[in-house]
Design a protein around this motif. Sequence first.
Motif, PDB file in Angstrom:
ATOM      1  N   HIS A  93      63.874  27.732 -99.838  1.00 50.90           N
ATOM      2  CA  HIS A  93      63.462  27.674 -98.436  1.00 50.90           C
ATOM      3  C   HIS A  93      62.065  27.061 -98.327  1.00 50.90           C
ATOM      4  N   GLN A  94      61.170  27.477 -99.189  1.00 53.58           N
ATOM      5  CA  GLN A  94      59.817  26.924 -99.178  1.00 53.58           C
ATOM      6  C   GLN A  94      59.839  25.440 -99.526  1.00 53.58           C
ATOM      7  N   GLN A  95      60.718  25.061-100.446  1.00 50.55           N
ATOM      8  CA  GLN A  95      60.797  23.650-100.842  1.00 50.55           C
ATOM      9  C   GLN A  95      61.252  22.773 -99.684  1.00 50.55           C
ATOM     10  N   ILE A  96      62.296  23.198 -98.969  1.00 52.61           N
ATOM     11  CA  ILE A  96      62.796  22.351 -97.881  1.00 52.61           C
ATOM     12  C   ILE A  96      61.799  22.283 -96.727  1.00 52.61           C
ATOM     13  N   LEU A  97      61.042  23.364 -96.511  1.00 49.95           N
ATOM     14  CA  LEU A  97      60.043  23.347 -95.444  1.00 49.95           C
ATOM     15  C   LEU A  97      58.968  22.299 -95.690  1.00 49.95           C
ATOM     16  N   ASN A  98      58.690  22.018 -96.940  1.00 50.68           N
ATOM     17  CA  ASN A  98      57.568  21.144 -97.281  1.00 50.68           C
ATOM     18  C   ASN A  98      57.985  19.774 -97.789  1.00 50.68           C
ATOM     19  N   GLU A  99      59.278  19.467 -97.708  1.00 49.85           N
ATOM     20  CA  GLU A  99      59.702  18.143 -98.156  1.00 49.85           C
ATOM     21  C   GLU A  99      59.889  17.214 -96.962  1.00 49.85           C
ATOM     22  N   GLN A 100      59.906  15.943 -97.230  1.00 50.54           N
ATOM     23  CA  GLN A 100      60.209  14.953 -96.214  1.00 50.54           C
ATOM     24  C   GLN A 100      61.551  14.333 -96.551  1.00 50.54           C
ATOM     25  N   ASN A 101      62.413  14.233 -95.564  1.00 52.73           N
ATOM     26  CA  ASN A 101      63.713  13.598 -95.779  1.00 52.73           C
ATOM     27  C   ASN A 101      64.123  12.909 -94.482  1.00 52.73           C
ATOM     28  N   VAL A 102      65.232  12.179 -94.540  1.00 54.70           N
ATOM     29  CA  VAL A 102      65.679  11.398 -93.380  1.00 54.70           C
ATOM     30  C   VAL A 102      65.986  12.302 -92.190  1.00 54.70           C
ATOM     31  N   HIS A 103      66.546  13.465 -92.470  1.00 52.74           N
ATOM     32  CA  HIS A 103      66.907  14.375 -91.383  1.00 52.74           C
ATOM     33  C   HIS A 103      65.661  14.829 -90.616  1.00 52.74           C
ATOM     34  N   PHE A 104      64.631  15.209 -91.329  1.00 50.62           N
ATOM     35  CA  PHE A 104      63.401  15.628 -90.662  1.00 50.62           C
ATOM     36  C   PHE A 104      62.713  14.453 -89.970  1.00 50.62           C
ATOM     37  N   SER A 105      62.868  13.262 -90.523  1.00 47.99           N
ATOM     38  CA  SER A 105      62.312  12.073 -89.866  1.00 47.99           C
ATOM     39  C   SER A 105      62.987  11.844 -88.519  1.00 47.99           C
ATOM     40  N   HIS A 106      64.341  12.005 -88.479  1.00 48.28           N
ATOM     41  CA  HIS A 106      65.059  11.904 -87.211  1.00 48.28           C
ATOM     42  C   HIS A 106      64.557  12.958 -86.225  1.00 48.28           C
ATOM     43  N   LEU A 107      64.369  14.172 -86.732  1.00 48.54           N
ATOM     44  CA  LEU A 107      63.916  15.269 -85.874  1.00 48.54           C
ATOM     45  C   LEU A 107      62.567  14.948 -85.249  1.00 48.54           C
ATOM     46  N   THR A 108      61.599  14.560 -86.061  1.00 50.17           N
ATOM     47  CA  THR A 108      60.256  14.300 -85.542  1.00 50.17           C
ATOM     48  C   THR A 108      60.237  13.068 -84.636  1.00 50.17           C
ATOM     49  N   THR A 109      61.060  12.065 -84.948  1.00 51.14           N
ATOM     50  CA  THR A 109      61.155  10.892 -84.068  1.00 51.14           C
ATOM     51  C   THR A 109      61.661  11.296 -82.694  1.00 51.14           C
ATOM     52  N   ASN A 110      62.685  12.139 -82.662  1.00 49.07           N
ATOM     53  CA  ASN A 110      63.266  12.557 -81.380  1.00 49.07           C
ATOM     54  C   ASN A 110      62.301  13.399 -80.558  1.00 49.07           C
ATOM     55  N   ILE A 111      61.570  14.308 -81.212  1.00 50.44           N
ATOM     56  CA  ILE A 111      60.686  15.183 -80.438  1.00 50.44           C
ATOM     57  C   ILE A 111      59.401  14.476 -80.002  1.00 50.44           C
ATOM     58  N   ARG A 112      59.157  13.291 -80.534  1.00 49.96           N
ATOM     59  CA  ARG A 112      58.005  12.504 -80.093  1.00 49.96           C
ATOM     60  C   ARG A 112      58.383  11.479 -79.024  1.00 49.96           C
ATOM     61  N   ARG A 113      59.647  11.457 -78.621  1.00 50.98           N
ATOM     62  CA  ARG A 113      60.114  10.420 -77.697  1.00 50.98           C
ATOM     63  C   ARG A 113      59.430  10.473 -76.335  1.00 50.98           C
ATOM     64  N   HIS A 114      59.043  11.661 -75.916  1.00 47.24           N
ATOM     65  CA  HIS A 114      58.449  11.797 -74.586  1.00 47.24           C
ATOM     66  C   HIS A 114      57.295  12.799 -74.677  1.00 47.24           C
ATOM     67  N   PRO A 115      56.145  12.483 -74.074  1.00 47.02           N
ATOM     68  CA  PRO A 115      55.001  13.414 -74.146  1.00 47.02           C
ATOM     69  C   PRO A 115      55.341  14.810 -73.618  1.00 47.02           C
ATOM     70  N   ARG A 116      56.264  14.885 -72.679  1.00 49.23           N
ATOM     71  CA  ARG A 116      56.628  16.176 -72.096  1.00 49.23           C
ATOM     72  C   ARG A 116      57.292  17.070 -73.137  1.00 49.23           C
ATOM     73  N   PHE A 117      57.949  16.475 -74.127  1.00 49.07           N
ATOM     74  CA  PHE A 117      58.622  17.274 -75.151  1.00 49.07           C
ATOM     75  C   PHE A 117      57.626  18.155 -75.905  1.00 49.07           C
ATOM     76  N   GLU A 118      56.447  17.580 -76.213  1.00 46.94           N
ATOM     77  CA  GLU A 118      55.463  18.345 -76.980  1.00 46.94           C
ATOM     78  C   GLU A 118      55.046  19.607 -76.222  1.00 46.94           C
ATOM     79  N   THR A 119      54.734  19.449 -74.944  1.00 48.85           N
ATOM     80  CA  THR A 119      54.318  20.605 -74.145  1.00 48.85           C
ATOM     81  C   THR A 119      55.429  21.646 -74.086  1.00 48.85           C
ATOM     82  N   LEU A 120      56.637  21.187 -73.821  1.00 53.14           N
ATOM     83  CA  LEU A 120      57.780  22.093 -73.694  1.00 53.14           C
ATOM     84  C   LEU A 120      58.040  22.835 -74.998  1.00 53.14           C
ATOM     85  N   LEU A 121      58.074  22.110 -76.094  1.00 58.59           N
ATOM     86  CA  LEU A 121      58.404  22.720 -77.382  1.00 58.59           C
ATOM     87  C   LEU A 121      57.312  23.671 -77.857  1.00 58.59           C
ATOM     88  N   MET A 122      56.062  23.275 -77.686  1.00 54.73           N
ATOM     89  CA  MET A 122      54.983  24.156 -78.124  1.00 54.73           C
ATOM     90  C   MET A 122      54.890  25.403 -77.253  1.00 54.73           C
TER      91      MET A 122
END
Length: 362
Positions: A274-303
């Motif tokens: 669990h600790q390893q996957i939290l700290n690794e970078q992979n394509v799936h997490f890249s998709h995730l971060t790309t999607n949540i950065r798509r709109h500035p409103r997402f950051e406010t909502l998610l945080m």
Amino acid sequence: MSTRLRTFETRGPVDPTRNYVVPRTEEIADLVQRIKDGRYIVIFAPRQTGKTTFFRWALDALVASDDAYVPIKLNFETCKNLSQEAFYSRLKKTIRKELEKVLLARRHTALQQFLEDYAITCHSSMISFFEQLGDYLKNSRLTIIIDEFDGIHQSVVSDFLHALRDIYLSEEPNRCPYSVGIVGVKSITQLNYDRSISPFNIQDEFALSNFTVSQVRTLLGQYTEEVGQAFAPPVIDNLHKQTAGQPFLVNRIAQILTHDRSETISLAHFESAHQQILNEQNVHFSHLTTNIRRHPRFETLLMDICSYDAGIPFNIRNEFISELVTYGVLKAGSDGFCEIANPIYQYCIVQTFQPLFNGLER
């Protein structure tokens, strides 16, 4: 000669001969029945949830149950920048290629000249093409699955969907195509770029869900049966809790856990994975971060969802909430408030938006 062991797959469609799989028997039976009922179906789910594998298995099950069905697969992934003329030309070539594969296998050659001569240039000529194709197919029922439908160009999508709607609403008992499945990340309503009423309001939506804890147990049980290495019961429960059954995350943690086959996989092993996957970078997490950065409103909502106890009511009609649900980031909690889809995503979201310094250091 030793038999090569199967693996947990995270990079694409799975094959039961090479990979450990979740059969999804009930979901496949559900989709097959909808096809037999002549439904026009939208199958949508976030990326890397096994959509492509799922509909391939469903088509295999369909043909195995009734050979009157003629299934073909299309893919619009690389169509985003095609003009209308280029799109329909490519569509015709792909349909012809797919039909020839299926019909030649059945020794059905009467269609060849028609498929060579007919040109599809727009949505109207596509309707005429399918009308004539239905005459050739007679009692056979054409089933089309369109993968990566999101790739269709916005100048084409509305007329294309209107054409399918016209075919669906025709009074022909054996219309062609008989059933259509549209596979994508977004729902059809999110593809209405002009915000007009959906031209595809005849759709039957099919949401492919994450793995249940029982399905995760089945997946890992295949490994144990084949290799002999057991999972301590708390491991499976914790794996499902941390991933909420998201297929990529389940298989990735399983990969990490099974690299050493020397002893029973314990909760300590899981915590390390669990600790390893939290700290690794992979394509799936890249998709995730790309999607949540798509709109500035997402950051406010998610945080706000991650950081505050007050809660944000889950409202699927809210544009931002709806889009984050589509990307698999948000879900409705049992209390009616928004929740991050799983704890691993929540960790990634906080890591993505949390400032490196909070200002106090200065």
